[in-house]
Design an enzyme around this catalytic site. Sequence first.
Site, PDB file in Angstrom:
ATOM      1  N   LEU A 155       0.643  -9.110  28.930  1.00 32.17           N
ATOM      2  CA  LEU A 155       0.373  -8.550  27.613  1.00 32.17           C
ATOM      3  C   LEU A 155       1.136  -9.348  26.567  1.00 32.17           C
ATOM      4  O   LEU A 155       2.356  -9.477  26.650  1.00 32.17           O
ATOM      5  CB  LEU A 155       0.810  -7.086  27.526  1.00 32.17           C
ATOM      6  CG  LEU A 155       0.124  -6.041  28.404  1.00 32.17           C
ATOM      7  CD1 LEU A 155       0.604  -6.095  29.852  1.00 32.17           C
ATOM      8  CD2 LEU A 155       0.388  -4.646  27.837  1.00 32.17           C
ATOM      9  N   GLY A 179       5.440  -7.107  24.257  1.00 29.04           N
ATOM     10  CA  GLY A 179       5.131  -8.206  25.177  1.00 29.04           C
ATOM     11  C   GLY A 179       5.660  -7.946  26.570  1.00 29.04           C
ATOM     12  O   GLY A 179       6.842  -7.759  26.760  1.00 29.04           O
ATOM     13  N   SER A 180       4.792  -7.911  27.564  1.00 26.54           N
ATOM     14  CA  SER A 180       5.235  -7.477  28.880  1.00 26.54           C
ATOM     15  C   SER A 180       4.170  -7.781  29.939  1.00 26.54           C
ATOM     16  O   SER A 180       3.243  -8.555  29.713  1.00 26.54           O
ATOM     17  CB  SER A 180       5.546  -5.975  28.847  1.00 26.54           C
ATOM     18  OG  SER A 180       4.623  -5.298  28.013  1.00 26.54           O
ATOM     19  N   ARG A 181       4.303  -7.127  31.104  1.00 23.55           N
ATOM     20  CA  ARG A 181       3.433  -7.421  32.248  1.00 23.55           C
ATOM     21  C   ARG A 181       3.200  -6.145  33.051  1.00 23.55           C
ATOM     22  O   ARG A 181       4.059  -5.272  33.130  1.00 23.55           O
ATOM     23  CB  ARG A 181       4.118  -8.485  33.118  1.00 23.55           C
ATOM     24  CG  ARG A 181       3.594  -8.624  34.528  1.00 23.55           C
ATOM     25  CD  ARG A 181       4.337  -9.706  35.263  1.00 23.55           C
ATOM     26  NE  ARG A 181       3.939  -9.784  36.660  1.00 23.55           N
ATOM     27  CZ  ARG A 181       4.215 -10.791  37.468  1.00 23.55           C
ATOM     28  NH1 ARG A 181       4.925 -11.813  37.012  1.00 23.55           N
ATOM     29  NH2 ARG A 181       3.826 -10.787  38.725  1.00 23.55           N
ATOM     30  N   ILE A 194       6.483  -3.790  33.693  1.00 19.41           N
ATOM     31  CA  ILE A 194       7.556  -4.784  33.712  1.00 19.41           C
ATOM     32  C   ILE A 194       7.795  -5.284  32.290  1.00 19.41           C
ATOM     33  O   ILE A 194       6.861  -5.706  31.606  1.00 19.41           O
ATOM     34  CB  ILE A 194       7.195  -5.993  34.606  1.00 19.41           C
ATOM     35  CG1 ILE A 194       6.766  -5.524  36.001  1.00 19.41           C
ATOM     36  CG2 ILE A 194       8.373  -6.952  34.714  1.00 19.41           C
ATOM     37  CD1 ILE A 194       6.138  -6.616  36.839  1.00 19.41           C
TER      38      ILE A 194
END
Length: 223
Positions: free
Chosen positions: A93, A184-186, A154
């Site tokens: 993301l 911002g991430s996963r 995450i």
Amino acid sequence: MPRIDREAGPATAVAAAPAALALLLGRPRTAVALSLLPAAVAAFFRDPDRTPDTRTVPVDDVLSPADGKVMYAGAGQDGVAPEGAWQQVSIFLSAFDVHINRAPYGGTVVEVVERPGKWFAAYKHESAHLNERSDITVERVVGDEVRRVHFRQIVGLMARRVVTRVSVGDELATGERVGLMKFGSRMDVFVPPECDLLVREGERVVAGETVIARWTRPARAGS
């Protein structure tokens, strides 16, 4: 206009401080320019409605839990996937994506584990097991089988906080909101080998809309 998640409040207030200060110092033009910052922060927390909000998802479908780009789709990666046989879909993301997370598959929450960690960039392999994260596992009885799906929020280099709004024992519908990650991430999704993966690396996915996997043995009628 989509709703804004309640987590936006503190972050937007901080972002609005420079504009307020400029206004107090008698610099209205600067204040107007700086007012774009809190607007951008609020937009990060936008929470649009998706199909599962109004319609039941087919029992064999696994949906994307996040908006973003597929970084990996294939066999569970060593050191990333939970113990056992899994297939894995990893989604990155950016700061411009919707960050509200949704359950990829409905069922009973049987495990929630929050782990502190580091803040490597979310697209790096080591972020999956070293960064701050929250692991959620759901189970669902379909016909004569127990289906299990594991998914993981995450944080990344910019995202410094995971917000998980589910607990063990909760009953989730496929596509239901479960939390968010800030800036911002996963997200990783792990499904068993009896599922077909329906996305590929590089593909854009939409939370609650894109079917990323499907059980190959359809549920029997009435399940």
